[in-house]
Design an enzyme around this catalytic site. Sequence first.
Site, PDB file in Angstrom:
ATOM      1  N   HIS A 171      -4.338  34.497  44.475  1.00  0.00           N
ATOM      2  CA  HIS A 171      -4.621  34.967  45.379  1.00  0.00           C
ATOM      3  C   HIS A 171      -6.028  34.761  45.935  1.00  0.00           C
ATOM      4  CE1 HIS A 171      -4.348  38.472  48.454  1.00  0.00           C
ATOM      5  NE2 HIS A 171      -5.404  38.380  48.538  1.00  0.00           N
ATOM      6  N   GLU A 172      -7.056  34.948  44.847  1.00  0.00           N
ATOM      7  CA  GLU A 172      -8.317  35.078  45.345  1.00  0.00           C
ATOM      8  C   GLU A 172      -8.477  33.367  45.386  1.00  0.00           C
ATOM      9  OE1 GLU A 172      -9.854  37.402  46.114  1.00  0.00           O
ATOM     10  OE2 GLU A 172      -8.657  38.974  45.227  1.00  0.00           O
ATOM     11  N   HIS A 175      -8.044  32.395  48.891  1.00  0.00           N
ATOM     12  CA  HIS A 175      -9.021  32.608  49.976  1.00  0.00           C
ATOM     13  C   HIS A 175     -10.344  31.431  49.803  1.00  0.00           C
ATOM     14  CE1 HIS A 175      -7.707  36.443  51.174  1.00  0.00           C
ATOM     15  NE2 HIS A 175      -7.862  36.893  50.075  1.00  0.00           N
ATOM     16  N   ASP A 249      -6.437  42.240  53.437  1.00  0.00           N
ATOM     17  CA  ASP A 249      -6.597  40.993  54.307  1.00  0.00           C
ATOM     18  C   ASP A 249      -6.048  41.030  55.736  1.00  0.00           C
ATOM     19  OD1 ASP A 249      -7.997  40.143  52.120  1.00  0.00           O
ATOM     20  OD2 ASP A 249      -5.931  39.482  51.186  1.00  0.00           O
TER      21      ASP A 249
END
Length: 380
Positions: A171-172, A175, A249
């Site tokens: 997920h990170e 980004h 988000d």
Amino acid sequence: APCIVFIDEIDTIGKSRDSGRFGGNDEREQTLNQLLAEMDGFDPTKGIILLAATNRPEVLDKALLRPGRFDRRIIIDRPNLAGRLATLQVHTRNIKLAEDVNLEKIAQATAGCVGADLANLVNEAALRAVRKGRKAVNQEDLLVSFELVIAGTEKKGSVLTEFEKKLVAYHEVGHAMVAYKQKNTEPVQKITIVPHTQGALGYTLLMPEEDKTELRTRDELMAKIAVSMGGRAAEEVVMNTMTNGASQDIQEATGVARNMVAMFGMSDQFGMMALASRRSQYLDGGYSMTCAQETYAAADRETIKILRQCHEEAKQILRENRELLDKIAAYLLKKETITGQEMMAIIEGRDPETVDNYGASKSSQPAFRPSVPETIEAPA
Ligand code: ZN
């Protein structure tokens, strides 16, 4: 005289008198009238300066703002690099600093912070130094406190399964990867999958946009939405799943998209029509819709269109760069916290262990406990 008179939160007594439909507030109006009368009575040659501060200049009574009263405005914006450095110097004046402290680097790292954030940062750094039994604040105290101010403290000893860790890591990195592909520069300061009290299970700290004005192009806004979508997109592309970790988000992305349609005239359907009016410029920046129900619904559809487009773009970027994504995520899983320099090294095919890692947290023990239950010791 001579003197400076300063009134803080002037809006509490200086609210516009015609806003109250139900008779107004006598006490407040009398105070305001008295203030206006007194201000007119000052002798301009005596050297009295009257200053007032407010977050809500739009609610002030027009009479207060006439020439001869509060007729000049100074807008206090977020400080730039020089401003932040000066603010840090003020707040560290009464604090013992170690020799390795470089306030300029801290000022560079804290783009977007306001004075109160910086004061808080210095205070936390001082507390940390005391807790560690040191007599002076060092550079690491300041850097760690910066993260503490924006993301809360590390939740040491959180128990995550391997699968959850992997999800958070992808997920990170999702980004960060979308951010990198949009600009082709070092995208992030830091990516971590160590849970923090405010920042869910991990967070990605984007490079500060130093001293950029408020002016944003449509492409920049779209890029911003796509970066927000990067986390969820990675969950979908790599793990074939969705988590609630993306809720913040989604909120942010929707906010930007809605602004584009309602306030910035950037949708095909409405063009230059303003669908909303801003309520408070300096506080929450919220707005209320000022259009018919049908238009409102159509505006929602336009917002969805923008969000879908950005989401697809984010997924596309991640699919095309799947190999890099895997590499960076694997490195992040191993290290738990990585810096932008390390990420760039992986992208450029260098060894990330050898880069000059400014600002990396040097934690000696891993923040995660093993997720196998029998190896977790019982609380004392
Ligand atoms: Zn996210």
